[in-house]
Scaffold this active site. Sequence first.
Site, PDB file in Angstrom:
ATOM      1  N   HIS A 195      13.198 -22.828  13.282  1.00 36.54           N
ATOM      2  CA  HIS A 195      13.843 -22.244  12.086  1.00 36.54           C
ATOM      3  C   HIS A 195      15.277 -22.788  12.071  1.00 36.54           C
ATOM      4  O   HIS A 195      16.242 -22.069  12.335  1.00 36.54           O
ATOM      5  CB  HIS A 195      13.810 -20.723  12.205  1.00 36.54           C
ATOM      6  CG  HIS A 195      14.078 -19.969  10.935  1.00 36.54           C
ATOM      7  ND1 HIS A 195      14.572 -20.570   9.789  1.00 36.54           N
ATOM      8  CD2 HIS A 195      13.916 -18.657  10.630  1.00 36.54           C
ATOM      9  CE1 HIS A 195      14.708 -19.650   8.846  1.00 36.54           C
ATOM     10  NE2 HIS A 195      14.307 -18.478   9.331  1.00 36.54           N
ATOM     11  N   ARG A 223      15.394 -12.729   3.640  1.00 37.31           N
ATOM     12  CA  ARG A 223      16.694 -13.379   3.808  1.00 37.31           C
ATOM     13  C   ARG A 223      16.673 -14.881   3.530  1.00 37.31           C
ATOM     14  O   ARG A 223      17.523 -15.393   2.814  1.00 37.31           O
ATOM     15  CB  ARG A 223      17.203 -13.213   5.244  1.00 37.31           C
ATOM     16  CG  ARG A 223      17.955 -11.959   5.515  1.00 37.31           C
ATOM     17  CD  ARG A 223      17.671 -11.540   6.925  1.00 37.31           C
ATOM     18  NE  ARG A 223      16.260 -11.210   6.995  1.00 37.31           N
ATOM     19  CZ  ARG A 223      15.760 -10.025   6.653  1.00 37.31           C
ATOM     20  NH1 ARG A 223      16.568  -9.085   6.281  1.00 37.31           N
ATOM     21  NH2 ARG A 223      14.462  -9.773   6.661  1.00 37.31           N
ATOM     22  N   THR A 224      15.722 -15.576   4.116  1.00 36.57           N
ATOM     23  CA  THR A 224      15.779 -17.040   4.026  1.00 36.57           C
ATOM     24  C   THR A 224      15.600 -17.483   2.584  1.00 36.57           C
ATOM     25  O   THR A 224      16.384 -18.275   2.057  1.00 36.57           O
ATOM     26  CB  THR A 224      14.707 -17.659   4.943  1.00 36.57           C
ATOM     27  OG1 THR A 224      14.827 -17.077   6.231  1.00 36.57           O
ATOM     28  CG2 THR A 224      14.877 -19.160   5.055  1.00 36.57           C
ATOM     29  N   ARG A 254       8.585 -22.728   3.823  1.00 42.75           N
ATOM     30  CA  ARG A 254       8.173 -21.929   4.993  1.00 42.75           C
ATOM     31  C   ARG A 254       6.656 -21.921   5.021  1.00 42.75           C
ATOM     32  O   ARG A 254       6.000 -21.772   3.988  1.00 42.75           O
ATOM     33  CB  ARG A 254       8.698 -20.500   4.899  1.00 42.75           C
ATOM     34  CG  ARG A 254       8.099 -19.596   5.976  1.00 42.75           C
ATOM     35  CD  ARG A 254       8.735 -18.238   6.027  1.00 42.75           C
ATOM     36  NE  ARG A 254      10.072 -18.310   6.601  1.00 42.75           N
ATOM     37  CZ  ARG A 254      10.816 -17.242   6.892  1.00 42.75           C
ATOM     38  NH1 ARG A 254      10.350 -16.036   6.661  1.00 42.75           N
ATOM     39  NH2 ARG A 254      12.010 -17.382   7.411  1.00 42.75           N
ATOM     40  N   LYS A 313      -7.064 -22.039  -4.838  1.00 40.60           N
ATOM     41  CA  LYS A 313      -8.212 -22.783  -5.408  1.00 40.60           C
ATOM     42  C   LYS A 313      -8.668 -23.874  -4.460  1.00 40.60           C
ATOM     43  O   LYS A 313      -9.545 -24.668  -4.787  1.00 40.60           O
ATOM     44  CB  LYS A 313      -7.820 -23.412  -6.746  1.00 40.60           C
ATOM     45  CG  LYS A 313      -7.346 -22.416  -7.783  1.00 40.60           C
ATOM     46  CD  LYS A 313      -6.810 -23.182  -9.007  1.00 40.60           C
ATOM     47  CE  LYS A 313      -5.933 -22.286  -9.850  1.00 40.60           C
ATOM     48  NZ  LYS A 313      -5.073 -23.065 -10.754  1.00 40.60           N
TER      49      LYS A 313
HETATM   50  N1   CP Z   1      15.714 -14.383   9.393  1.00 40.65           N
HETATM   51  C1   CP Z   1      14.655 -14.605   8.626  1.00 40.65           C
HETATM   52  O1   CP Z   1      13.995 -15.663   8.693  1.00 40.65           O
HETATM   53  O2   CP Z   1      14.357 -13.568   7.772  1.00 40.65           O
HETATM   54  P1   CP Z   1      13.251 -13.604   6.655  1.00 40.65           P
HETATM   55  O3   CP Z   1      11.911 -13.679   7.345  1.00 40.65           O
HETATM   56  O4   CP Z   1      13.417 -12.353   5.856  1.00 40.65           O
HETATM   57  O5   CP Z   1      13.459 -14.853   5.832  1.00 40.65           O
END
Ligand code: CP
Length: 302
Positions: free
Chosen positions: A129, A51-52, A101, A80
């Site tokens: 998040h 999603r993100t 991320r 590497k």
């Molecule tokens: N909600 C969320 O962070 O989903 P993903 O891990 O799929 O990005």
Amino acid sequence: MKNKSLVSITDYSKDDYLKILDIAAEFEKNPSQHLLDGKIVATLFFEPSTRTRLSFESAINRLGGRVIGFSDANSSSVTKGETLKDTIKMVTGYVDLIVMRHPLEGAARYASEVASVPVINAGDGANQHPTQTLLDLYSIKKTQNTLENLNIFMIGDLKYGRTVHSLLMAMSNYNPTFFFISPDELKMPNEYKLFLEQHNIKYYEYRDFMPIIAEADIVYMTRVQKERFSDPIEYEKTKNAYVLNNSMLENTRENMKILHPLPRVNEISLDVDENPKAYYFTQAQNGVFVRQAIITSILGIK
Ligand code: CP
């Protein structure tokens, strides 16, 4: 917000939240606009995501911008031995904005200190998040017509769940009452409870939600995150702690909505999906509009 990194939800003020939500509402009405022509955004995902990453990329593509990056650190020069510092310094020279991320808590803050372009934290370990939180605020406001004075139930992995940590901090601006429901092993960490006490926000802790679910305005379900456990036996002990099914929703409030940052494993039964109180798929879709609002605000376009 212009040119500022978004690493923690506390980097933004209450006014900033409302600005983002208002801009997101505009994008929901008209998501395809050429506002990012000539802009390049890097999406650096050192940890898996559906999603993100895809909602960020959809948001950028719908605004006419371009995306470069990776969805798997194994396809980058990290394999590497390149450091995060060098990786970020290099990418800074290629793009206008970095979305990152990373599994390590604090990695996004570190990247924001190294980079000469803004960095958006798309999740750093069990820490924060913030873009998920802004889309959660958008979803709560849209379904409840307010953010104020709500009973927020957080259920599941409250220890490692970065989404509940960020959401708790943001919602504390709106006088909520929190109900934390978790197994003992996955309780809300003390630092967040201390934060609530300092802000005079009420919270209660339970092992079971059924005796109290009739009080909920928002039920925020979370997944027990296998990837955060160092001991697989601990994961096995807690993985099926809570499974929400349709019959459990019979005596809930009319306005109650079920949110989940997703992905789910088995904590929400499939029979809940058709219930009008299930909002998690729309919540995920809201992510596109909210991320359009965040990107355009940071780039000074909105
Ligand atoms: N909600 C969320 O962070 O989903 P993903 O891990 O799929 O990005």
